[in-house]
Motif scaffolding. Structure first.
Motif, PDB file in Angstrom:
ATOM      1  N   ASN A 104       0.822  -1.221   0.000  1.00  0.00           N
ATOM      2  CA  ASN A 104       0.000   0.000   0.000  1.00  0.00           C
ATOM      3  C   ASN A 104       0.852   1.266   0.000  1.00  0.00           C
ATOM      4  O   ASN A 104       0.535   2.243   0.678  1.00  0.00           O
ATOM      5  CB  ASN A 104      -0.960   0.006   1.187  1.00  0.00           C
ATOM      6  CG  ASN A 104      -1.937  -1.133   1.119  1.00  0.00           C
ATOM      7  OD1 ASN A 104      -2.424  -1.472   0.043  1.00  0.00           O
ATOM      8  ND2 ASN A 104      -2.218  -1.755   2.254  1.00  0.00           N
ATOM      9  N   GLY A 105       1.970   1.234  -0.734  1.00  0.00           N
ATOM     10  CA  GLY A 105       2.806   2.425  -0.871  1.00  0.00           C
ATOM     11  C   GLY A 105       3.662   2.750   0.336  1.00  0.00           C
ATOM     12  O   GLY A 105       4.175   3.859   0.440  1.00  0.00           O
ATOM     13  N   ARG A 106       3.827   1.780   1.233  1.00  0.00           N
ATOM     14  CA  ARG A 106       4.635   2.000   2.439  1.00  0.00           C
ATOM     15  C   ARG A 106       5.578   0.824   2.665  1.00  0.00           C
ATOM     16  O   ARG A 106       5.265  -0.309   2.305  1.00  0.00           O
ATOM     17  CB  ARG A 106       3.754   2.151   3.672  1.00  0.00           C
ATOM     18  CG  ARG A 106       2.928   3.410   3.673  1.00  0.00           C
ATOM     19  CD  ARG A 106       2.101   3.480   4.920  1.00  0.00           C
ATOM     20  NE  ARG A 106       1.555   4.815   5.065  1.00  0.00           N
ATOM     21  CZ  ARG A 106       1.068   5.283   6.183  1.00  0.00           C
ATOM     22  NH1 ARG A 106       1.036   4.537   7.277  1.00  0.00           N
ATOM     23  NH2 ARG A 106       0.590   6.501   6.239  1.00  0.00           N
ATOM     24  N   ILE A 107       6.689   1.096   3.318  1.00  0.00           N
ATOM     25  CA  ILE A 107       7.609   0.029   3.700  1.00  0.00           C
ATOM     26  C   ILE A 107       6.972  -0.751   4.839  1.00  0.00           C
ATOM     27  O   ILE A 107       6.633  -0.183   5.875  1.00  0.00           O
ATOM     28  CB  ILE A 107       8.973   0.587   4.134  1.00  0.00           C
ATOM     29  CG1 ILE A 107       9.637   1.347   2.993  1.00  0.00           C
ATOM     30  CG2 ILE A 107       9.877  -0.548   4.636  1.00  0.00           C
ATOM     31  CD1 ILE A 107      10.907   2.082   3.396  1.00  0.00           C
ATOM     32  N   THR A 108       6.809  -2.062   4.642  1.00  0.00           N
ATOM     33  CA  THR A 108       6.223  -2.914   5.674  1.00  0.00           C
ATOM     34  C   THR A 108       7.285  -3.757   6.384  1.00  0.00           C
ATOM     35  O   THR A 108       7.093  -4.155   7.521  1.00  0.00           O
ATOM     36  CB  THR A 108       5.159  -3.853   5.083  1.00  0.00           C
ATOM     37  OG1 THR A 108       5.764  -4.681   4.093  1.00  0.00           O
ATOM     38  CG2 THR A 108       4.005  -3.059   4.482  1.00  0.00           C
ATOM     39  N   GLU A 109       8.384  -4.047   5.684  1.00  0.00           N
ATOM     40  CA  GLU A 109       9.501  -4.807   6.250  1.00  0.00           C
ATOM     41  C   GLU A 109      10.785  -4.236   5.699  1.00  0.00           C
ATOM     42  O   GLU A 109      10.839  -3.825   4.536  1.00  0.00           O
ATOM     43  CB  GLU A 109       9.444  -6.278   5.826  1.00  0.00           C
ATOM     44  CG  GLU A 109       8.284  -7.064   6.331  1.00  0.00           C
ATOM     45  CD  GLU A 109       8.315  -8.484   5.779  1.00  0.00           C
ATOM     46  OE1 GLU A 109       9.404  -9.096   5.758  1.00  0.00           O
ATOM     47  OE2 GLU A 109       7.259  -8.949   5.359  1.00  0.00           O
ATOM     48  N   VAL A 110      11.839  -4.246   6.515  1.00  0.00           N
ATOM     49  CA  VAL A 110      13.135  -3.770   6.049  1.00  0.00           C
ATOM     50  C   VAL A 110      14.243  -4.496   6.788  1.00  0.00           C
ATOM     51  O   VAL A 110      14.111  -4.846   7.965  1.00  0.00           O
ATOM     52  CB  VAL A 110      13.262  -2.235   6.216  1.00  0.00           C
ATOM     53  CG1 VAL A 110      13.284  -1.826   7.674  1.00  0.00           C
ATOM     54  CG2 VAL A 110      14.473  -1.703   5.484  1.00  0.00           C
ATOM     55  N   THR A 111      15.306  -4.739   6.076  1.00  0.00           N
ATOM     56  CA  THR A 111      16.525  -5.262   6.670  1.00  0.00           C
ATOM     57  C   THR A 111      17.678  -4.634   5.904  1.00  0.00           C
ATOM     58  O   THR A 111      17.506  -4.156   4.794  1.00  0.00           O
ATOM     59  CB  THR A 111      16.587  -6.800   6.619  1.00  0.00           C
ATOM     60  OG1 THR A 111      17.708  -7.244   7.378  1.00  0.00           O
ATOM     61  CG2 THR A 111      16.688  -7.314   5.206  1.00  0.00           C
ATOM     62  N   GLY A 112      18.822  -4.602   6.525  1.00  0.00           N
ATOM     63  CA  GLY A 112      19.960  -4.031   5.820  1.00  0.00           C
ATOM     64  C   GLY A 112      21.081  -3.659   6.764  1.00  0.00           C
ATOM     65  O   GLY A 112      21.209  -4.215   7.853  1.00  0.00           O
ATOM     66  N   SER A 113      21.846  -2.709   6.316  1.00  0.00           N
ATOM     67  CA  SER A 113      23.049  -2.298   7.021  1.00  0.00           C
ATOM     68  C   SER A 113      22.734  -1.696   8.380  1.00  0.00           C
ATOM     69  O   SER A 113      21.651  -1.173   8.617  1.00  0.00           O
ATOM     70  CB  SER A 113      23.806  -1.265   6.186  1.00  0.00           C
ATOM     71  OG  SER A 113      24.097  -1.777   4.916  1.00  0.00           O
ATOM     72  N   ASP A 114      23.715  -1.770   9.253  1.00  0.00           N
ATOM     73  CA  ASP A 114      23.607  -1.093  10.535  1.00  0.00           C
ATOM     74  C   ASP A 114      24.605   0.077  10.541  1.00  0.00           C
ATOM     75  O   ASP A 114      25.183   0.395   9.510  1.00  0.00           O
ATOM     76  CB  ASP A 114      23.855  -2.058  11.695  1.00  0.00           C
ATOM     77  CG  ASP A 114      25.219  -2.718  11.625  1.00  0.00           C
ATOM     78  OD1 ASP A 114      26.143  -2.159  11.004  1.00  0.00           O
ATOM     79  OD2 ASP A 114      25.362  -3.808  12.199  1.00  0.00           O
TER      80      ASP A 114
END
Length: 124
Positions: A104-114
């Motif tokens: 729906n046009g939004r980030i629901t999950e994220v992973t990545g660099s710290d």
């Protein structure tokens, strides 16, 4: 989704926390970090206070279905306190690798660099 990601990067580079809240799901799940948009926005606010000239640029972007993989470069000058470390005046430049799922046009999950590399550059 390319246009959406460009809008997201523009909000990051304007340090526009209100606009970012609109692009991130309130209950966003973040790997190895506290969940929810407010936790994420709080971390960004601390980053922007510590690095008032912080900018992010896109190196590579891959889109598949509802997912985005991005290689980014973040940089700025440590001009304020960050993670309890007083300003050093050092310029930092970090690689970031972010993987997002949108709904729906939004980030629901994220992973990545710290921020380990950023911290290394201001404490070394």
């Amino acid at each position: 989704m390319r246009e959406w990601f460009a809008e997201y990067l523009e909000a990051l580079n304007r340090h526009d926390l209100a606009a970012l809240r609109e692009l991130i799901e309130p209950g966003v799940r973040r790997a190895h970090r506290p969940g929810g948009v407010e936790a994420w926005v709080s971390e960004l606010d601390e980053l922007y206070r510590g690095f008032p000239d912080w900018k992010v640029r896109r190196i590579q972007l891959v889109i598949e279905d509802d997912r985005i993989a991005a290689h980014l470069r973040g940089s700025g000058t440590h001009a304020g306190s960050y993670r309890g470390i007083a300003a050093t005046g050092r310029h930092v430049n970090t690689a970031e690798f972010v993987f997002c799922r949108l709904g729906n046009g939004r980030i629901t999950e994220v992973t990545g660099s710290d921020d380990a590399e950023l911290l290394r550059q201001i404490t070394a």
